[in-house]
Design a protein around this motif. Sequence first.
Motif, PDB file in Angstrom:
ATOM      1  N   MET A 120       0.845  -1.186   0.000  1.00  0.00           N
ATOM      2  CA  MET A 120       0.000   0.000   0.000  1.00  0.00           C
ATOM      3  C   MET A 120       0.890   1.248   0.000  1.00  0.00           C
ATOM      4  N   LYS A 121       0.490   2.229  -0.772  1.00  0.00           N
ATOM      5  CA  LYS A 121       1.320   3.431  -0.849  1.00  0.00           C
ATOM      6  C   LYS A 121       0.861   4.474   0.163  1.00  0.00           C
ATOM      7  N   ILE A 122       1.788   4.914   0.985  1.00  0.00           N
ATOM      8  CA  ILE A 122       1.463   5.873   2.037  1.00  0.00           C
ATOM      9  C   ILE A 122       2.416   7.054   1.938  1.00  0.00           C
ATOM     10  N   ILE A 123       1.874   8.257   2.017  1.00  0.00           N
ATOM     11  CA  ILE A 123       2.725   9.439   2.025  1.00  0.00           C
ATOM     12  C   ILE A 123       2.676  10.060   3.411  1.00  0.00           C
ATOM     13  N   ILE A 124       3.833  10.281   3.990  1.00  0.00           N
ATOM     14  CA  ILE A 124       3.903  10.908   5.307  1.00  0.00           C
ATOM     15  C   ILE A 124       4.458  12.314   5.120  1.00  0.00           C
ATOM     16  N   PHE A 125       3.689  13.307   5.509  1.00  0.00           N
ATOM     17  CA  PHE A 125       4.112  14.693   5.353  1.00  0.00           C
ATOM     18  C   PHE A 125       4.533  15.207   6.725  1.00  0.00           C
ATOM     19  N   HIS A 171       4.839  -1.414   3.880  1.00  0.00           N
ATOM     20  CA  HIS A 171       4.158  -0.468   2.993  1.00  0.00           C
ATOM     21  C   HIS A 171       5.181   0.321   2.182  1.00  0.00           C
ATOM     22  N   ASP A 172       4.743   0.847   1.058  1.00  0.00           N
ATOM     23  CA  ASP A 172       5.602   1.722   0.256  1.00  0.00           C
ATOM     24  C   ASP A 172       5.413   3.139   0.760  1.00  0.00           C
ATOM     25  N   ILE A 173       6.458   3.711   1.312  1.00  0.00           N
ATOM     26  CA  ILE A 173       6.294   4.993   1.982  1.00  0.00           C
ATOM     27  C   ILE A 173       7.109   6.085   1.315  1.00  0.00           C
ATOM     28  N   GLU A 209       3.040  20.575  -7.038  1.00  0.00           N
ATOM     29  CA  GLU A 209       4.135  19.952  -7.780  1.00  0.00           C
ATOM     30  C   GLU A 209       4.806  18.847  -6.971  1.00  0.00           C
ATOM     31  N   SER A 210       5.115  19.156  -5.703  1.00  0.00           N
ATOM     32  CA  SER A 210       5.775  18.112  -4.919  1.00  0.00           C
ATOM     33  C   SER A 210       4.801  16.993  -4.559  1.00  0.00           C
ATOM     34  N   MET A 211       3.514  17.335  -4.468  1.00  0.00           N
ATOM     35  CA  MET A 211       2.518  16.280  -4.222  1.00  0.00           C
ATOM     36  C   MET A 211       2.505  15.298  -5.400  1.00  0.00           C
ATOM     37  N   ALA A 254      -1.879   7.260  -4.155  1.00  0.00           N
ATOM     38  CA  ALA A 254      -1.604   7.010  -2.736  1.00  0.00           C
ATOM     39  C   ALA A 254      -2.883   6.559  -2.043  1.00  0.00           C
ATOM     40  N   GLU A 255      -2.760   5.518  -1.224  1.00  0.00           N
ATOM     41  CA  GLU A 255      -3.917   5.040  -0.461  1.00  0.00           C
ATOM     42  C   GLU A 255      -4.151   5.940   0.738  1.00  0.00           C
ATOM     43  N   LEU A 256      -3.047   6.391   1.317  1.00  0.00           N
ATOM     44  CA  LEU A 256      -3.156   7.091   2.591  1.00  0.00           C
ATOM     45  C   LEU A 256      -2.191   8.267   2.601  1.00  0.00           C
ATOM     46  N   PHE A 257      -2.694   9.400   3.040  1.00  0.00           N
ATOM     47  CA  PHE A 257      -1.848  10.587   3.181  1.00  0.00           C
ATOM     48  C   PHE A 257      -1.914  11.017   4.636  1.00  0.00           C
TER      49      PHE A 257
END
Lengths: 453, 482
Positions: free
Chosen positions: A1-6, A24-26, A56-58, A66-69
């Motif tokens: 699952m793709k997760i982005i952590i800001f 997960h793919d982070i 742009e960076s998003m 992304a599944e989860l932000f």
Amino acid sequence: MKIIIFGCGKIGTTIIQSLSGEGHDIVAMDKEPSVVEEVTNLYDVMGLCSLGVDSESMTEAGIEDAELFVAVTGSDELNMLACFLAKKMGAKHTIARIRTPEYNDQSLGLMKQHLDIDLALNPDLLASHEIFNILSFPLASKVETFSGRNLEIVELVLGENFPFVGMKLVDLRKNYNGAFLVCVVVRDGKVFIPDGNFELRAGDRIGVTASHADMQKLMKNVGLPQKKPSSVMILGASRMCYYLAKKLISIGTKVKVVDADKGMCEAFSKKVPSATMIVGDGMQPEVLIEEGISDVDAFVALTGSDEVNVLSSFFAKGQNVPTVISKVNRAELAQTAEKLGLGSMVSPQKSVSNVLSRYARALHNSIGSNVETLYKMFDGKAEVLEFNVRSDFKYCGIPLREITLKSNTLVAGIIRGRKPIIPSGNDEILEGDKVIVMTAGHVLLDLSDIIAQ
Amino acid sequence: MNRKIVFNITGKLLEALAFILLLPMVVSIIYREGEFLSFLIAAAVSFIIGFVLVMFTKNCKKDLYAREGFLIVSLAWISASLIGSLPFVLSGEIPSFFDAFFETVSGFTTTGASVVTDLSSLSHGTLFWRSFTHWIGGMGVLVFAVAFIGNLSDKAIHILRAEMPGPVVGKIVPRAKDTSKVLYFMYFFITLVQVILLWLGDMNLFEALIHTFGTAGTGGFGIKGDSIASYSAYSQWIITAFMLIFGINFNLYYLVLIKRFKAILKSTELRTYLGIAIVSVVIITLNINSAFPSFSDAIRAAAFQVSSIMTTTGFATSDFNLWPNLSKTVLLILMFVGACAGSTAGGLKVSRVVILFKMGLREIKRMIHPRSVGSVKFEGKEVDEHTKSSITTYFAVYMMCFFAILFLLSFEKAPFDFETNFSAVAACFNNIGPGFGLVGPMGSYAQYSEFSKILLSFAMLFGRLEIFPLLIALIPSTWRRK
């Protein structure tokens, strides 16, 4: 699952640590290049340096798929904005850290709805719940509850004179009437899921599950009476202190808050008028003695500095305060303090990472028997999970002794309707039950994952 | 310092190398050559050493950091080169161990410098192995290992960083293992396209494979004494194009994969890379035009040579050693510039050159206006201090190493002149292959003494691994436990 952590601060890093361990793919984003570099050095994640919330960076982070932000920067406003933008750009679920009490108290629901945020995280609130649980159970170093308090799991440290010491678990059950289960033992840093022949020793840390009433009975039987604290001293007028004080006052506990900053104290006393505010340095023993530390039922250290919390807690222990809890952010410091004899330690990051692990697993597995609750115990070495049993669980109605579970996995409790069951080999899992599973070393996504292949 | 994991991963790599060595064995068997036995023995040796290493380090901790990454890369490359040279020695086709080591290092580092004077004497299996080392070494021995060997470590990024060239190595997808897989997938795909295109021309499958391996790894081993000169114009143009393609940062191909074409066109490095190539082709074409029968021949020769040298491949279609001084100087400059970071090519890399150039401009401005404030931008982003200082440091160390090697090589007596030695170091250090003078495209490195061959072998390794990993491995204190 793709997760982005800001945001890769303390909370962000803890989340990254636990989620990257679960496969997960982070993508980790932060505005500080050195922080991003550090994170990519430590964990198998992709780092991205971005100055703020920009499309742009998003896009570069791959927000469309992304599944989860998860936005956990230091600023609530930035987190909310980031989540809003992330949702608009294609992220399926968004989580924001929102910790300002004003946002949380009044307008949270409205903001969540309009900004389309799926989950608002408040680490301070979560940690204050945890502290509150321990306070209402003074002898345990940790208490977690399942399915609205129906079933509890209590972490105990066995001292030299504890009645359990030297007993095998089968005998334990005979000697003490009542339904309870020792479901996990930690000895010399190693986690065991014990069977009946396991003998307990002094120094072991154990996890016990029982219903609330049985737990009270058990504690009484072993000579550990339970009572709620009537007075609590809290060091540091932090946000966490605010939530804790409010909760304690609501059950009629007297709360005394000590903080060195006069302005903080004044602001705090406006928000929580019934708490006694003391302006003073918590590191000075005279201040604490003068305010009667030796007479309080519990001492809770919640300042921003780990060192101050640990040292003042040791001082409180020396003054024979029955329950001492300290907030310790750094895991390595917590381990050292624990070796030196400090029992209860709480870290907001840990609470948050529990919530997130659960959320991510539930997303991962939206069809099967979902993870309802997840707690990590003993520094994440063991996990307790609560599952909802759906009809697709193949082992419904089969007695537990006929099911071969994975190694280091145990069914620690079943909740049927509102009735908790401490399971024996003859009990069975039925559709609609809630099942509490204790496991070490496995990542469980579905109830079927407990079955040995 | 986690020494065990260093040996563990090196061991696993040697086990994998054993399987890779079976490929040339198959080629030998197909052509009914006796050399297959030497590949089998080499594979067995590789597997046994690897197996023993892995067995002794079975319970190692999986932690590794930058330091371990450097050591793994150095150790893996040296041991792979040692094992890789076994088939040459065992089959007796390159009897001297030093020669064989030179040839293998030249292969893995995708240099393409050769000590073999008569290529037609080599068997098919050996030719295949020589060129296949280019293909594996091009994208990286350890990138291969990270992609395809089970779970090496969670922190494989440190290994990738140590092995992959360029000032900043980032992931293209979140996990190191997946990043390596994506890279190899793209690498394999482009390789396959080139093989088919060459096969459609005047090459047979074997020749198409050999020359594609040479192009893909930007290596330059061929099967003929005159390199590519005797093939058709079609084949030459195909190779020209693919050399340029393999000199481009592979991250850009990933952007193609995820359909973000705009970002590719904006890439400063790509634009500069192509710009330098076009300008060089124009200069050289005009310079050599009179020596060629037609303008199209001249432009083809110029384009081929520019892309061959700039991408540090080292193929040749004509003896550029005989070209006028201006053209040779342009080629020499291109040797140092190299191609894009994150490609299979060597040299300083276009990105470093661009950033160094901009830093130079920035510094001049600061001298004129001491109070001025400004930043150096690259690919639309500000270059941070850390990257800037690592680039200047790299450049300084690069120059120092270059001259140290040149100094040591100068002990060679006649017939080695300054031009030969200077270009030999430049060609080995930048992983190109042929230089000027005696080591020109029609010459070879065979005449150098054994000492010089070892020296140049290390120059190639230094160049491929971008100096620091090997340098760090050579410092004894790195290996200490505390």
